[in-house]
Design an enzyme around this catalytic site. Sequence first.
Site, PDB file in Angstrom:
ATOM      1  N   SER A   1     -56.833 -12.461  73.212  1.00 31.36           N
ATOM      2  CA  SER A   1     -56.753 -13.033  72.339  1.00 31.36           C
ATOM      3  C   SER A   1     -56.800 -14.474  71.510  1.00 31.36           C
ATOM      4  O   SER A   1     -58.456 -14.036  71.297  1.00 31.36           O
ATOM      5  CB  SER A   1     -54.284 -13.122  71.926  1.00 31.36           C
ATOM      6  OG  SER A   1     -53.775 -13.413  70.878  1.00 31.36           O
ATOM      7  N   THR A   2     -56.020 -14.931  70.857  1.00 29.82           N
ATOM      8  CA  THR A   2     -56.660 -16.649  70.151  1.00 29.82           C
ATOM      9  C   THR A   2     -57.919 -17.262  71.113  1.00 29.82           C
ATOM     10  O   THR A   2     -57.733 -16.682  71.902  1.00 29.82           O
ATOM     11  CB  THR A   2     -55.129 -17.029  70.127  1.00 29.82           C
ATOM     12  OG1 THR A   2     -54.730 -16.205  69.522  1.00 29.82           O
ATOM     13  CG2 THR A   2     -56.091 -18.234  69.009  1.00 29.82           C
TER      14      THR A   2
ATOM     15  N   HIS B   1     -56.306  -8.221  71.634  1.00 26.94           N
ATOM     16  CA  HIS B   1     -55.508  -8.485  70.728  1.00 26.94           C
ATOM     17  C   HIS B   1     -56.206  -9.172  69.012  1.00 26.94           C
ATOM     18  O   HIS B   1     -57.018  -9.858  68.366  1.00 26.94           O
ATOM     19  CB  HIS B   1     -54.530  -9.572  70.123  1.00 26.94           C
ATOM     20  CG  HIS B   1     -53.342  -9.257  71.347  1.00 26.94           C
ATOM     21  ND1 HIS B   1     -52.710 -10.356  72.047  1.00 26.94           N
ATOM     22  CD2 HIS B   1     -52.805  -8.346  71.932  1.00 26.94           C
ATOM     23  CE1 HIS B   1     -52.142  -9.816  73.187  1.00 26.94           C
ATOM     24  NE2 HIS B   1     -52.685  -8.402  73.024  1.00 26.94           N
TER      25      HIS B   1
ATOM     26  N   MET C   1     -52.361 -16.083  72.900  1.00 31.50           N
ATOM     27  CA  MET C   1     -50.869 -16.622  73.431  1.00 31.50           C
ATOM     28  C   MET C   1     -49.938 -16.068  73.828  1.00 31.50           C
ATOM     29  O   MET C   1     -50.702 -15.040  73.597  1.00 31.50           O
ATOM     30  CB  MET C   1     -50.695 -17.509  71.285  1.00 31.50           C
ATOM     31  CG  MET C   1     -50.720 -16.364  70.720  1.00 31.50           C
ATOM     32  SD  MET C   1     -50.246 -16.575  68.794  1.00 31.50           S
ATOM     33  CE  MET C   1     -50.565 -15.742  68.208  1.00 31.50           C
TER      34      MET C   1
ATOM     35  N   ASP D   1     -48.084 -11.341  76.873  1.00 34.13           N
ATOM     36  CA  ASP D   1     -49.286 -10.097  77.481  1.00 34.13           C
ATOM     37  C   ASP D   1     -50.011 -10.098  78.451  1.00 34.13           C
ATOM     38  O   ASP D   1     -51.047 -10.281  78.340  1.00 34.13           O
ATOM     39  CB  ASP D   1     -49.783  -9.251  75.628  1.00 34.13           C
ATOM     40  CG  ASP D   1     -50.568  -7.964  75.695  1.00 34.13           C
ATOM     41  OD1 ASP D   1     -49.820  -7.255  76.731  1.00 34.13           O
ATOM     42  OD2 ASP D   1     -51.232  -7.669  75.470  1.00 34.13           O
TER      43      ASP D   1
END
Length: 368
Positions: free
Chosen positions: A188-189, A215, A309, A312
């Site tokens: 993600s991030t 993401h 973050m 998931d």
Amino acid sequence: MIRLLVVDDSALMRKVLGGIFAAEGDFELAFARDGLEALDLLPRFAPDVVTLDVTMPGLDGLACLDRIMLERPCPVVMLSSLTGEGAEASLDALARGAVDVLEKPAGAVSLAVDLFAPVLVQKVRAAARSRPRIALGLAARLRARHADLAPRPVSAAPPAPRQAETALTTDLTLPAAAAGGLVLVGASTGGPPALTAFLGELPADFPWPIIVAQHMPSTFTGPLARRLDGLCALGVQEVTAPALLAPGRVYVGRGDADVIVVRRPDGLMAAPAPAKADYPWHPSVDRLVESALDLVLPHRLVGVLMTGMGRDGARSMAVLRARGGRTIAEAEATAVVWGMPGELVRAGGASVVAPLETIAAELTALVT
């Protein structure tokens, strides 16, 4: 209080963004109309986070980002237009050290604020806790590109990396029967540059297919796949239709939807699937791993959970390991945000905890 510098040439966007963060109650705000004004404010305001418009007159967002990373490194969230050009610039920004990107509302901004605001606030809060990754060789490239600009004194150095976790190296050999298998990657991030570093270390003859759930909105995943394809020895494609899984190929899930493993008469495939409300982030890492566990023996699966973050992927990869599969979590020392991999480690679901630069070697050891 979180000190936030908002940089945007649009007076309307500055007003909208200011209203969003003022309503939170724990942000101290400053505003800049362009990149040069932002650079002037940096040493005086000393922001914890910067939101930076990609497209601005004069010193644009990418050039401003370069200078921020050189002169006073701090977390930056880029705000991008909903165009292909904006997506490419956003990926370039991530490669240059931005923590995250977010699409700016299109059309009637006031009508989109209710959807845009919670995501923006969440990303900025995560950025405030993040460890920005400084692009390698940035100072030398900038001084060559802007030889006429004398560098300003650096007012703050990038944070020293924390000591990396020790990789767990016991009982990592996959059963001999696992002649073929599947790698499942979640991020993600901070994910795009981490994926570039990780996948770029894998050889063209890597023996298993790799599916990536990063993401991201759909605007960005196609350009991300094309960029990775040009930078890696492996072939990389976005999953816009069912694709037969093949060794040495990487399949990037399309944004705003999920990517799952399905079985067809000619073999296993990576397939797009409409987003489900049960999974808050998309493409969902948990849903990807669960779909693979339904069709593939656990010892033929390796999960890799990278910077991001939230949580998931942590639950499903912990189940994967408990059933006999293997998992790799990125170490806190290199993760921009140690949320997802940290949750996997805390759940006891990581077979290996490794810094970014060794994840490819750890994975290669597991599958070969």
